[in-house]
Design a protein around this motif. Structure first.
Motif, PDB file in Angstrom:
ATOM      1  N   ARG A  70       3.996 -16.976  -3.784  1.00 52.47           N
ATOM      2  CA  ARG A  70       4.001 -18.427  -3.634  1.00 52.47           C
ATOM      3  C   ARG A  70       5.422 -18.937  -3.862  1.00 52.47           C
ATOM      4  O   ARG A  70       6.022 -18.685  -4.899  1.00 52.47           O
ATOM      5  CB  ARG A  70       3.044 -19.054  -4.632  1.00 52.47           C
ATOM      6  CG  ARG A  70       2.943 -20.550  -4.487  1.00 52.47           C
ATOM      7  CD  ARG A  70       1.944 -21.111  -5.424  1.00 52.47           C
ATOM      8  NE  ARG A  70       0.619 -20.782  -4.898  1.00 52.47           N
ATOM      9  CZ  ARG A  70      -0.481 -21.389  -5.258  1.00 52.47           C
ATOM     10  NH1 ARG A  70      -0.451 -22.322  -6.160  1.00 52.47           N
ATOM     11  NH2 ARG A  70      -1.633 -21.054  -4.740  1.00 52.47           N
ATOM     12  N   GLU A  72       6.246 -22.305  -3.344  1.00 46.76           N
ATOM     13  CA  GLU A  72       6.198 -23.685  -3.800  1.00 46.76           C
ATOM     14  C   GLU A  72       5.105 -23.843  -4.845  1.00 46.76           C
ATOM     15  O   GLU A  72       4.113 -23.127  -4.829  1.00 46.76           O
ATOM     16  CB  GLU A  72       5.906 -24.625  -2.625  1.00 46.76           C
ATOM     17  CG  GLU A  72       6.986 -24.629  -1.569  1.00 46.76           C
ATOM     18  CD  GLU A  72       6.638 -25.571  -0.410  1.00 46.76           C
ATOM     19  OE1 GLU A  72       5.681 -26.356  -0.564  1.00 46.76           O
ATOM     20  OE2 GLU A  72       7.303 -25.491   0.610  1.00 46.76           O
ATOM     21  N   LYS A  73       5.316 -24.815  -5.724  1.00 47.49           N
ATOM     22  CA  LYS A  73       4.310 -25.097  -6.733  1.00 47.49           C
ATOM     23  C   LYS A  73       3.075 -25.729  -6.075  1.00 47.49           C
ATOM     24  O   LYS A  73       3.199 -26.490  -5.129  1.00 47.49           O
ATOM     25  CB  LYS A  73       4.872 -26.109  -7.735  1.00 47.49           C
ATOM     26  CG  LYS A  73       5.132 -25.544  -9.086  1.00 47.49           C
ATOM     27  CD  LYS A  73       5.572 -26.639 -10.015  1.00 47.49           C
ATOM     28  CE  LYS A  73       5.160 -26.243 -11.409  1.00 47.49           C
ATOM     29  NZ  LYS A  73       5.626 -27.176 -12.396  1.00 47.49           N
ATOM     30  N   ALA A  74       1.925 -25.413  -6.595  1.00 48.34           N
ATOM     31  CA  ALA A  74       0.694 -26.002  -6.080  1.00 48.34           C
ATOM     32  C   ALA A  74       0.676 -27.491  -6.415  1.00 48.34           C
ATOM     33  O   ALA A  74       1.127 -27.909  -7.480  1.00 48.34           O
ATOM     34  CB  ALA A  74      -0.514 -25.313  -6.699  1.00 48.34           C
ATOM     35  N   THR A  75       0.173 -28.292  -5.471  1.00 43.50           N
ATOM     36  CA  THR A  75       0.079 -29.728  -5.701  1.00 43.50           C
ATOM     37  C   THR A  75      -1.377 -30.168  -5.572  1.00 43.50           C
ATOM     38  O   THR A  75      -2.175 -29.522  -4.875  1.00 43.50           O
ATOM     39  CB  THR A  75       0.937 -30.506  -4.695  1.00 43.50           C
ATOM     40  OG1 THR A  75       0.518 -30.180  -3.368  1.00 43.50           O
ATOM     41  CG2 THR A  75       2.403 -30.171  -4.857  1.00 43.50           C
ATOM     42  N   ALA A  76      -1.709 -31.276  -6.182  1.00 46.04           N
ATOM     43  CA  ALA A  76      -3.046 -31.818  -6.107  1.00 46.04           C
ATOM     44  C   ALA A  76      -3.289 -32.423  -4.728  1.00 46.04           C
ATOM     45  O   ALA A  76      -2.369 -32.897  -4.076  1.00 46.04           O
ATOM     46  CB  ALA A  76      -3.250 -32.875  -7.183  1.00 46.04           C
ATOM     47  N   VAL A  77      -4.511 -32.407  -4.294  1.00 46.93           N
ATOM     48  CA  VAL A  77      -4.879 -32.983  -3.004  1.00 46.93           C
ATOM     49  C   VAL A  77      -4.880 -34.487  -3.123  1.00 46.93           C
ATOM     50  O   VAL A  77      -5.340 -35.055  -4.125  1.00 46.93           O
ATOM     51  CB  VAL A  77      -6.274 -32.475  -2.585  1.00 46.93           C
ATOM     52  CG1 VAL A  77      -6.704 -33.108  -1.279  1.00 46.93           C
ATOM     53  CG2 VAL A  77      -6.280 -30.975  -2.456  1.00 46.93           C
ATOM     54  N   ASP A  78      -4.402 -35.159  -2.096  1.00 43.53           N
ATOM     55  CA  ASP A  78      -4.352 -36.631  -2.083  1.00 43.53           C
ATOM     56  C   ASP A  78      -5.507 -37.156  -1.221  1.00 43.53           C
ATOM     57  O   ASP A  78      -5.524 -36.966  -0.006  1.00 43.53           O
ATOM     58  CB  ASP A  78      -3.021 -37.103  -1.521  1.00 43.53           C
ATOM     59  CG  ASP A  78      -2.885 -38.610  -1.536  1.00 43.53           C
ATOM     60  OD1 ASP A  78      -3.716 -39.270  -2.176  1.00 43.53           O
ATOM     61  OD2 ASP A  78      -1.959 -39.120  -0.893  1.00 43.53           O
TER      62      ASP A  78
END
Length: 81
Positions: A70, A72-78
């Motif tokens: 990975r 990129e860091k995981a991001t929350a879904v918008d």
């Protein structure tokens, strides 16, 4: 040792418990302790859902996956849209 109270126990279950205890030469309390111990011992051995699935299919063999690193860091879904 801890103690528990079981409320709203169906009369037929209590009668079955009384008969089983008498048949096995135990008090009703001892019979309940033995039943609970046996029931929980089998639950511990079975494990969770993932463990049970793994055990069921372990004879088939596994699959090695090449997982990408990975970047990129995981991001929350918008969900605002």
């Amino acid at each position: 040792m801890a103690s528990i109270t079981i409320r709203n126990l169906d009369d037929s279950i209590k009668e079955q418990l009384r008969i089983a205890a008498a048949h096995n030469g135990h008090s009703m309390e001892e019979e309940v302790r033995l039943i609970l111990g046996r029931a929980l011992a089998t639950v511990d051995q079975a494990g969770g859902l993932g463990s049970r699935i793994r055990n069921r299919f372990s004879d088939v063999g596994g699959v090695d996956l090449d997982l990408p690193i990975r970047s990129e860091k995981a991001t929350a879904v918008d969900f605002s849209e």
